[in-house]
Design a protein around this motif. Sequence first.
Motif, mmCIF file in Angstrom:
data_model
loop_
_atom_site.group_PDB
_atom_site.id
_atom_site.type_symbol
_atom_site.label_atom_id
_atom_site.label_comp_id
_atom_site.label_asym_id
_atom_site.label_seq_id
_atom_site.Cartn_x
_atom_site.Cartn_y
_atom_site.Cartn_z
ATOM 1 N N ASP A 6 -20.814 -20.341 -1.096
ATOM 2 C CA ASP A 6 -21.696 -19.414 0.023
ATOM 3 C C ASP A 6 -22.818 -20.476 0.228
ATOM 4 O O ASP A 6 -24.009 -19.591 0.610
ATOM 5 C CB ASP A 6 -21.908 -18.281 -0.828
ATOM 6 C CG ASP A 6 -22.488 -18.513 -2.063
ATOM 7 O OD1 ASP A 6 -22.653 -19.662 -2.790
ATOM 8 O OD2 ASP A 6 -23.195 -17.557 -2.727
ATOM 9 N N GLY A 7 -22.919 -21.639 0.219
ATOM 10 C CA GLY A 7 -24.166 -22.246 0.508
ATOM 11 C C GLY A 7 -25.330 -22.397 -0.428
ATOM 12 O O GLY A 7 -26.388 -23.139 -0.290
ATOM 13 N N VAL A 86 -27.622 -26.654 5.985
ATOM 14 C CA VAL A 86 -27.321 -25.977 4.934
ATOM 15 C C VAL A 86 -26.949 -24.524 5.538
ATOM 16 O O VAL A 86 -26.953 -24.382 6.738
ATOM 17 C CB VAL A 86 -28.491 -25.475 3.995
ATOM 18 C CG1 VAL A 86 -28.744 -26.852 3.218
ATOM 19 C CG2 VAL A 86 -29.755 -25.141 4.704
ATOM 20 N N ALA A 87 -26.348 -23.501 4.879
ATOM 21 C CA ALA A 87 -25.884 -22.419 5.332
ATOM 22 C C ALA A 87 -26.282 -21.172 4.478
ATOM 23 O O ALA A 87 -26.698 -21.474 3.220
ATOM 24 C CB ALA A 87 -24.241 -22.202 5.458
ATOM 25 N N GLU A 88 -26.309 -20.009 5.106
ATOM 26 C CA GLU A 88 -26.871 -18.946 4.343
ATOM 27 C C GLU A 88 -26.489 -17.394 5.031
ATOM 28 O O GLU A 88 -26.140 -17.647 6.190
ATOM 29 C CB GLU A 88 -28.390 -18.856 4.436
ATOM 30 C CG GLU A 88 -29.285 -17.755 3.589
ATOM 31 C CD GLU A 88 -30.584 -17.974 4.017
ATOM 32 O OE1 GLU A 88 -31.359 -18.599 3.123
ATOM 33 O OE2 GLU A 88 -31.377 -17.216 4.835
ATOM 34 N N ASP A 89 -26.321 -16.418 4.110
ATOM 35 C CA ASP A 89 -25.715 -15.310 4.925
ATOM 36 C C ASP A 89 -26.789 -14.702 5.725
ATOM 37 O O ASP A 89 -28.003 -14.965 5.357
ATOM 38 C CB ASP A 89 -25.575 -14.171 3.678
ATOM 39 C CG ASP A 89 -23.997 -14.569 3.274
ATOM 40 O OD1 ASP A 89 -23.246 -15.151 4.063
ATOM 41 O OD2 ASP A 89 -23.676 -13.909 2.174
ATOM 42 N N TYR A 90 -26.510 -14.238 6.846
ATOM 43 C CA TYR A 90 -27.625 -13.469 7.532
ATOM 44 C C TYR A 90 -27.896 -11.987 6.613
ATOM 45 O O TYR A 90 -27.296 -11.716 5.992
ATOM 46 C CB TYR A 90 -27.078 -12.928 9.050
ATOM 47 C CG TYR A 90 -27.071 -13.915 10.079
ATOM 48 C CD1 TYR A 90 -28.510 -13.885 10.705
ATOM 49 C CD2 TYR A 90 -26.004 -14.573 10.329
ATOM 50 C CE1 TYR A 90 -28.562 -14.866 11.695
ATOM 51 C CE2 TYR A 90 -26.176 -15.484 11.297
ATOM 52 C CZ TYR A 90 -27.394 -15.548 12.149
ATOM 53 O OH TYR A 90 -27.503 -16.413 13.216
ATOM 54 N N PRO A 91 -29.599 -11.896 6.726
ATOM 55 C CA PRO A 91 -29.882 -10.619 5.962
ATOM 56 C C PRO A 91 -29.183 -9.595 6.233
ATOM 57 O O PRO A 91 -28.547 -9.258 7.432
ATOM 58 C CB PRO A 91 -31.249 -10.647 6.298
ATOM 59 C CG PRO A 91 -31.507 -11.171 7.777
ATOM 60 C CD PRO A 91 -30.445 -12.271 7.572
ATOM 61 N N GLU A 92 -29.043 -8.599 5.258
ATOM 62 C CA GLU A 92 -28.384 -7.139 5.590
ATOM 63 C C GLU A 92 -28.915 -6.518 6.800
ATOM 64 O O GLU A 92 -29.972 -6.511 7.001
ATOM 65 C CB GLU A 92 -28.238 -6.330 4.296
ATOM 66 C CG GLU A 92 -27.661 -6.735 3.061
ATOM 67 C CD GLU A 92 -25.948 -6.584 3.585
ATOM 68 O OE1 GLU A 92 -25.693 -5.710 3.984
ATOM 69 O OE2 GLU A 92 -25.254 -7.568 3.140
ATOM 70 N N ALA A 93 -27.814 -6.077 7.567
ATOM 71 C CA ALA A 93 -28.340 -5.353 8.596
ATOM 72 C C ALA A 93 -29.431 -4.259 8.407
ATOM 73 O O ALA A 93 -30.257 -4.034 9.241
ATOM 74 C CB ALA A 93 -27.222 -4.771 9.538
#
Lengths: 313, 462
Positions: A6-7, A86-93
């Motif tokens: 998950d980065g 690097v990778a990261e989840d977008y913030p919760e909508a």
Amino acid sequence: MTTSPDGEHDSHDIVAPGPQSPRSELAVAALLVAAAVSAIAFIVVYSLEKFSTQHELLGITLAASFAFVAAALLLFGERVLPSEEVAEDYPEAAAPMEQEEVAKVMEESTSGITRKRLLVGAGGTAGGAIGLAALTPALSMGPWIDVAPLYRTPWRPGRRLVDDKGKPYKAEEIEQETFYTAFPEGSSDRNLGASLVVVRVDPAALRLPPERAGWAPEGILAFSKICPHAACTVAIYQKPTYGPTQPGPALVCPCHYSTFDPAKGGEVLFGPAGRPLPQLPLTVDAGREIRAGGNFSDAIGPSWWGIEMEEPH
Amino acid sequence: MIRRTVNFLDSRTGAVPFLRKSLRYIFPDHWSFLLGEIAMYAFIVLVATGVYLTLFFEPSLAETTYTGSYKPLQGLAMSEAYRSAVELSFDIPSGLLMRQTHHWASNIFVAAILMHLLRVFFTGAFRKPREITWVIGLLMLFATLLEGYLGYSMIDDLLSGIGLAIGYGVALSLPVVGANLTLGLWGGPFPGDPAFESRMYVAHVFLLPILIGTLMAGHLALVASRHHAQFKATKRATERKLVGMPAFPAQVPRSLALMFATVAVLFLLGGLVQINPIWQWGPFEVSQGTNGAQPDWYLGWLIGSLRLVPGFDVTIGDYTLIPNPFWGGALFPLVVMAVLGAWPWLERRFGGVRGFHNILDRPRDVPGRTAFGFAFFTWVALIFLAGSADRATVFFGLDYESQVVFFRGAVIVAPIVAFFVTRRICRELKRGEEIGVDKERAEEEAEEEAQEAEREKEPAPA
């Protein structure tokens, strides 16, 4: 370097090792020194103040110092510092829990109010009234309500036409194929209604409306110099450039090319103006000096809601 | 040392968790994402050089006589505003550099905003959840246009006087309230109360910069809150997963390098390329005009629209409902702003695309939007071009009136043509790609089959 799926990085090793390039480090340092030299050169050029290209040198030295820093930073980022993807989840909508909580707080705090509409109405009234009160002092900025100044011009019957030095124009001085700028004698030329364009056309070519008979003695015509489209000054008197619609020399505003026919009393030949150029009646007195025979045919300046409602005064 | 500083900061401000997030904030990597940054850096240069200019510029219409070192103007009566602007250009060391850099920065600022706007539009970056960011950006653009206009209008040279006269004409043309609003703002009929100069000044150096700065802060805060949208550059990049460079160590040096480079280019332009030589225009007189004086390029579209409208006022009896300049000077920019501002919602409503979008479109992937965008751009650009028809007359001898007649037709026909041509190109490009993908897949399959056949032929190893 370890990267979990998950980065997120391993806590012992957040940043991947850099490229290790002592030569690049040297180059970065050299560029920074060059920036400093350029900056000092700027100070020197400024202080000496004796070069024929002083202004250009100031620009070049100052620009060079910034350019060297830019190059140094670029090199520093690309060759000295580590650079990794690097990778990261977008913030919760959205945060549904918090949304619910906010809504509940608002609902529950106000649920005991019985006269909600009364309070909202009273609050709106107070807000509106205070808003108006806060805007009221802005009325001091200008006339706002009284639009009479827009009809005012300094022209009166018998007033002499003078040039920018204050010398009265004589009928003989007005020649064909060119235009003259005239002002009312003894009036400030900051008034929009003051300046005139004066031209002479062949009296046989005049096609003035019947009610303006006698406004152009000997073929001399005067018009407001302010274009009735957008308040620029009519500053071109040109030969026909558009044969079919333009019979003779026409008065043209260089801003948006509204084109007026002096022989027809300022009628619009072409361009965006919605009204003709206002004409000033003229007389030639016993001393051959040119005088106003009255006020303009229409209110001068650009159109506004009341421009046709009153005569200029 | 680093640890001690971080500890000092954290125990006194509690800001380190925020700092940690900022350092590892991810920037997706694409050159076109830098256009907005260029605009921001130009704004910084504008503020810095602008503050310098205020140290010398005197916003006053009080009459004075020029006695500075520029010979052609010596002995001429002019306002303090114009005198101090000319003095700034000739007699204040580095004054001309700052003034020209300021002017260049304003031109680059608007240009960068426009390029950024086009990028955001054609890649669909304005879609949910970034609609507010888009609207704020538009407001910033229009505030900037007004800011630039006031900037060169305050100088009280002949060019600014003409620009203000046109602004006055457009303001008067607003239906119903135009005359009242205009008399209030100007303090009387044009050229208005001497205090109008102070009004422009406070708007230019205080109100509008604060508005633009605040909008910019909101714009950036929203970008950071929702994170950057990204192109589908790698397989890892998805609607839920952002891939790119962390702010530090990767992005910060690059971005700072861009800032220094922008500043360098602006100072180089300010030093070497003349812009708005105010001393050539002379002081403003109500009764004078010049031929061939041009406003800054970003107002060209309004000059064009004012020129193209045929000559008529809409009247009811003696009441003038819609004076002519309203169409080109007020309605046209409002329509452009309204269409762009409403676009995210129009597309949701009529394009039928809902939900969140973090992956950007390539223009060809959305033929409808791309075609509309290009048609709209064609419309505005043609009107802009019409604003320079008089230059074409001067330089190429083209007949002015015929050009205007041509443009009046072209602004209606060309966007329609542009729409259908663009849509066709997008569809063909996509189809070409699909054929390419099919072909590749078929070739791969054929190769695999061939290999399999080969393997079958070979005797299995014992």
